[in-house]
Design a protein around this motif. Structure first.
Motif, short mmCIF file in Angstrom:
data_model
loop_
_atom_site.label_atom_id
_atom_site.label_comp_id
_atom_site.label_asym_id
_atom_site.label_seq_id
_atom_site.Cartn_x
_atom_site.Cartn_y
_atom_site.Cartn_z
N PRO A 47 31.96 33.26 37.93
CA PRO A 47 33.36 33.68 37.82
C PRO A 47 34.27 32.50 37.53
CG PRO A 47 32.37 34.50 39.85
CD PRO A 47 31.39 33.56 39.25
N GLY A 48 35.17 32.68 36.58
CA GLY A 48 36.00 31.55 36.18
C GLY A 48 37.45 31.93 35.99
N SER A 49 38.10 31.26 35.02
CA SER A 49 39.55 31.38 34.86
C SER A 49 39.95 32.54 33.96
CB SER A 49 40.08 30.07 34.26
OG SER A 49 39.43 29.84 33.03
N ARG A 50 38.96 33.30 33.50
CA ARG A 50 39.30 34.43 32.63
C ARG A 50 40.11 35.47 33.42
NH1 ARG A 50 38.63 39.32 30.81
NH2 ARG A 50 37.98 39.83 28.67
N VAL A 51 41.23 35.87 32.81
CA VAL A 51 42.11 36.85 33.45
C VAL A 51 41.63 38.24 33.09
CG1 VAL A 51 44.49 37.72 33.56
CG2 VAL A 51 44.07 35.24 33.42
N ILE A 52 41.58 39.11 34.09
CA ILE A 52 41.11 40.48 33.88
C ILE A 52 42.24 41.30 33.27
CG2 ILE A 52 40.28 42.58 35.05
CD1 ILE A 52 39.15 40.62 37.25
N GLY A 53 41.92 41.98 32.16
CA GLY A 53 42.93 42.79 31.47
C GLY A 53 42.73 44.27 31.71
N ARG A 54 43.44 45.07 30.91
CA ARG A 54 43.30 46.53 31.01
C ARG A 54 42.15 47.01 30.14
NH1 ARG A 54 47.00 49.21 33.85
NH2 ARG A 54 48.87 48.03 34.39
N ASN A 55 41.61 48.17 30.51
CA ASN A 55 40.53 48.82 29.75
C ASN A 55 39.30 47.93 29.61
OD1 ASN A 55 42.22 51.11 29.26
ND2 ASN A 55 43.27 49.89 27.70
N GLU A 56 39.01 47.21 30.68
CA GLU A 56 37.83 46.33 30.65
C GLU A 56 36.85 46.72 31.74
OE1 GLU A 56 39.12 42.14 28.84
OE2 GLU A 56 39.35 42.27 31.00
N VAL A 57 35.57 46.45 31.46
CA VAL A 57 34.55 46.58 32.50
C VAL A 57 34.69 45.37 33.43
CG1 VAL A 57 32.08 46.50 32.97
CG2 VAL A 57 32.93 47.77 30.98
N VAL A 58 34.63 45.61 34.74
CA VAL A 58 34.55 44.50 35.70
C VAL A 58 33.30 44.73 36.54
CG1 VAL A 58 35.71 43.22 37.55
CG2 VAL A 58 37.07 44.33 35.76
N ARG A 112 44.59 39.19 37.47
CA ARG A 112 44.01 38.12 38.28
C ARG A 112 42.81 37.53 37.55
NH1 ARG A 112 42.62 40.39 44.08
NH2 ARG A 112 43.17 38.38 44.99
N THR A 113 42.46 36.31 37.92
CA THR A 113 41.26 35.71 37.32
C THR A 113 40.02 36.22 38.05
OG1 THR A 113 41.20 33.81 38.79
CG2 THR A 113 42.52 33.58 36.78
N GLU A 114 38.88 36.12 37.35
CA GLU A 114 37.60 36.47 37.98
C GLU A 114 37.41 35.67 39.27
OE1 GLU A 114 34.95 37.11 33.88
OE2 GLU A 114 35.06 35.14 34.85
N ALA A 115 37.78 34.37 39.21
CA ALA A 115 37.58 33.50 40.38
C ALA A 115 38.41 33.97 41.57
CB ALA A 115 37.93 32.05 40.01
N GLU A 116 39.62 34.44 41.31
CA GLU A 116 40.47 34.94 42.41
C GLU A 116 39.86 36.18 43.05
OE1 GLU A 116 44.88 33.43 40.86
OE2 GLU A 116 44.12 35.38 40.23
N VAL A 117 39.35 37.08 42.21
CA VAL A 117 38.75 38.30 42.75
C VAL A 117 37.46 37.95 43.50
CG1 VAL A 117 37.75 40.55 42.16
CG2 VAL A 117 39.79 39.73 40.94
N SER A 118 36.70 36.98 42.96
CA SER A 118 35.48 36.54 43.63
C SER A 118 35.80 35.98 45.02
CB SER A 118 34.79 35.47 42.77
OG SER A 118 33.70 34.92 43.45
N ALA A 119 36.88 35.19 45.11
CA ALA A 119 37.27 34.61 46.41
C ALA A 119 37.66 35.73 47.38
CB ALA A 119 38.43 33.63 46.22
N GLU A 120 38.34 36.75 46.85
CA GLU A 120 38.73 37.85 47.74
C GLU A 120 37.49 38.62 48.23
OE1 GLU A 120 41.97 40.42 46.67
OE2 GLU A 120 41.46 41.80 48.32
N LEU A 121 36.54 38.84 47.32
CA LEU A 121 35.29 39.50 47.75
C LEU A 121 34.62 38.67 48.84
CD1 LEU A 121 33.74 40.69 44.35
CD2 LEU A 121 34.67 42.15 46.17
N GLY A 122 34.64 37.35 48.67
CA GLY A 122 34.04 36.45 49.66
C GLY A 122 34.72 36.60 51.02
#
Ligand code: ZN
Ligand code: ZN
Length: 379
Positions: free
Chosen positions: A217-228, A178-188
Motif C-alpha cells: 500500500p502506498g501513496s495512491r489515492v483511492i478514487g470513485r468507481n474503483e475496486v479496493v 484517502r491513500t492506500e497507506a492511510e486505509v492500511s494504517a486504519e485496518l492495522g
C-alpha cells in the motif's frame, strides 16, 4: 524470578513435547534445536526475541529439554518447570558452547527453519559430524493438526477480522480520497483494537494496483468507481503463550461496478465456494486447488490466476498444508488453511476472495463468515 504456571498448560506442553519426541524417534533425530520462529512458542509457550543473543530450546530425544536464554531475558520466560529446564547465559559466556554441551553425543540434529544462519554455522563448526536437518519435518506435520483449543483460537481470530471486513463493507472505513497507506494504517489499528497483539499485514490495493497480488500500500489515492482489495490479518495471543493468526480478503467497489467486473467477480466467487466445498476429510490439497482453478480456467481466465489457492495457518501465517498443485497430502480433521483464489487483470483491476477453512469430520468449516458479495461502498 520465573513464574510458575499451574493447571493444564504444562500438561498441554508436555503432551506436545511427547509427540515431538515420538516424531523425532520415527525420523531418527537425536536432538531438536528451536530458536526464533513459531515452533518454540507452540511447543513451550515462549517466543524467542529475534536478536543477536542466542535463545535456543534443546530437546534431546531422551533427556530433559533445556531452554538456553540470555540472562537478561530470563524474567520474560514463563517457566514450566515440569516441561523444561532453564539455563540463563551471562554476557561473557558463549551460548553455542552451552548448546553444544547439551547436544552431547547426538549424531543427528533437527534445527528450526527460522534459526539465523549465524548460529547454525557456528553450531555446525562446533558440532563436527552431527548431521543437521530441518525441524519443520518434525514439527510441521504436528502443528498442521490443530487441537480443539487451537481451533477455538483460530475461530476467535477469524471472527475478529470478519467484523472489520463487515465494517469495510458497511462504509465505516472511509476510502474515497484517502491513500492506500492511510486505509492500511486504519485496518492495522482496527486489527489491534479487535484483540490481536500484532498486525501481520494489511494490503490495500486500489484500481490497477489490485491486479498485483502482494501490492505494498502506498501513496495512491483511492478514487470513485474503483475496486479496493483489502487483505489483512494479525496474530492473537492465546493463554498458552502462542499466538494464532487471522487472514481475510474482501474486495469492495467505490461506485457501481462495471459489467465486466461483475462477471469476473462471479467466476471468482464460484471458484472460491467450490474450493471450500472440496475440502472434505481425505481430499488431497491439490484437488482443492484444482476445484478453484478449473472454474477460473473454464471461464477463460486461468492465465490471470497465477498463485496457489491457499496455505495452512496457525501460529504461523503461512504453514502446512499448502493448497497447491503437486501437494498430495490428504486433508485430515484439524487441518486449517486459506482458500483464496484471485483473478488479476494487469493494469486494470483484480479480485481475491479469502476465507480460512477448518477440516472437520462433518465437512469443511469456513471460519470466516463475512459477506462474499462485491459490495458497493460510498465512503
Ligand atoms: Zn490474506
Ligand atoms: Zn492468506
Amino acid at each position: 524470578m520465573p513464574r510458575r504456571v499451574a493447571g493444564s498448560l504444562p500438561r498441554m506442553h508436555q503432551d506436545r513435547l511427547g509427540r515431538v519426541r515420538a516424531a523425532m524417534e520415527a525420523r531418527g533425530i537425536d536432538v531438536c534445536l528451536l530458536s526464533v520462529g513459531p515452533d518454540l512458542p507452540w511447543l513451550v509457550g515462549y517466543e524467542a526475541m529475534p536478536l543477536e543473543r542466542l535463545t535456543m530450546l534443546v530437546v534431546p530425544l531422551h533427556d530433559r529439554a533445556t531452554l538456553v536464554v540470555p540472562k537478561l531475558e530470563v524474567p520474560r520466560v514463563r517457566h514450566d518447570t515440569e516441561v523444561f529446564d532453564l539455563r540463563g547465559w551471562g554476557e561473557t559466556e558463549n551460548p553455542v558452547d552451552i548448546v553444544a554441551e547439551l547436544v552431547g553425543g547426538a549424531s543427528t540434529a533437527a534445527i528450526g527453519n527460522r534459526t539465523w544462519s549465524q548460529f547454525l554455522v557456528e553450531l555446525q563448526r562446533r558440532l563436527h559430524g552431527v548431521a543437521f536437518s530441518n525441524a519443520s519435518e518434525v514439527l510441521g506435520p504436528l502443528r498442521a493438526v490443530k487441537e480443539p483449543a487451537e481451533l477455538d483460537m483460530l475461530r476467535t481470530a477469524a471472527a475478529a477480522v470478519d467484523r472489520i471486513a463487515s465494517e469495510l463493507q458497511a462504509g465505516d472505513i472511509a476510502l474515497i480520497g484517502r491513500t492506500e497507506a492511510e486505509v492500511s494504517a486504519e485496518l492495522g489499528r482496527r486489527i489491534l483494537a479487535a484483540g490481536h497483539h500484532r498486525v501481520n499485514f494489511a494490503i490495500v490495493a486500489a484500481g490497477e494496483n489490485a491486479a498485483s497480488p502482494h501490492h505494498e500500500p502506498g501513496s495512491r489515492v483511492i478514487g470513485r468507481n474503483e475496486v479496493v482489495l483489502c487483505d489483512f490479518g494479525g496474530t492473537m495471543l492465546s493463554a498458552s503463550g502462542a499466538g494464532y493468526c487471522s487472514d481475510i480478503t474482501r474486495c469492495v467497489v467505490t461506485g457501481e461496478p462495471s459489467a465486466e467486473m461483475l462477471e469476473v467477480y462471479a467466476v471468482l466467487d464460484e471458484a472460491q465456494r467450490s474450493a471450500v466445498a472440496a475440502g472434505s476429510v481425505g481430499a488431497t490439497c491439490e484437488s482443492v486447488d484444482a476445484a478453484a482453478r478449473s472454474i477460473i480456467e473454464s471461464a477463460g481466465l486461468g492465465e490471470w490466476f497465477m498463485h496457489r489457492t491457499g496455505h495452512g495457518i496457525g501460529v504461523e501465517e503461512h504453514e502446512d498444508p499448502y493448497i497447491v498443485a503437486g501437494n498430495t497430502h490428504r486433508l485430515e480433521v484439524g487441518n486449517v488453511y486459506s482458500v483464496e483464489p484471485g483473478i488479476y487483470l494487469p493494469g486494470r483491476f483484480g479480485f481475491r476472495l479469502e476465507d480460512i477453512v477448518a477440516t472437520s469430520a462433518s465437512g469443511p468449516e469456513a471460519l470466516n463468515r463475512a459477506n462474499h458479495s462485491l459490495v458497493v461502498v460510498d465512503a
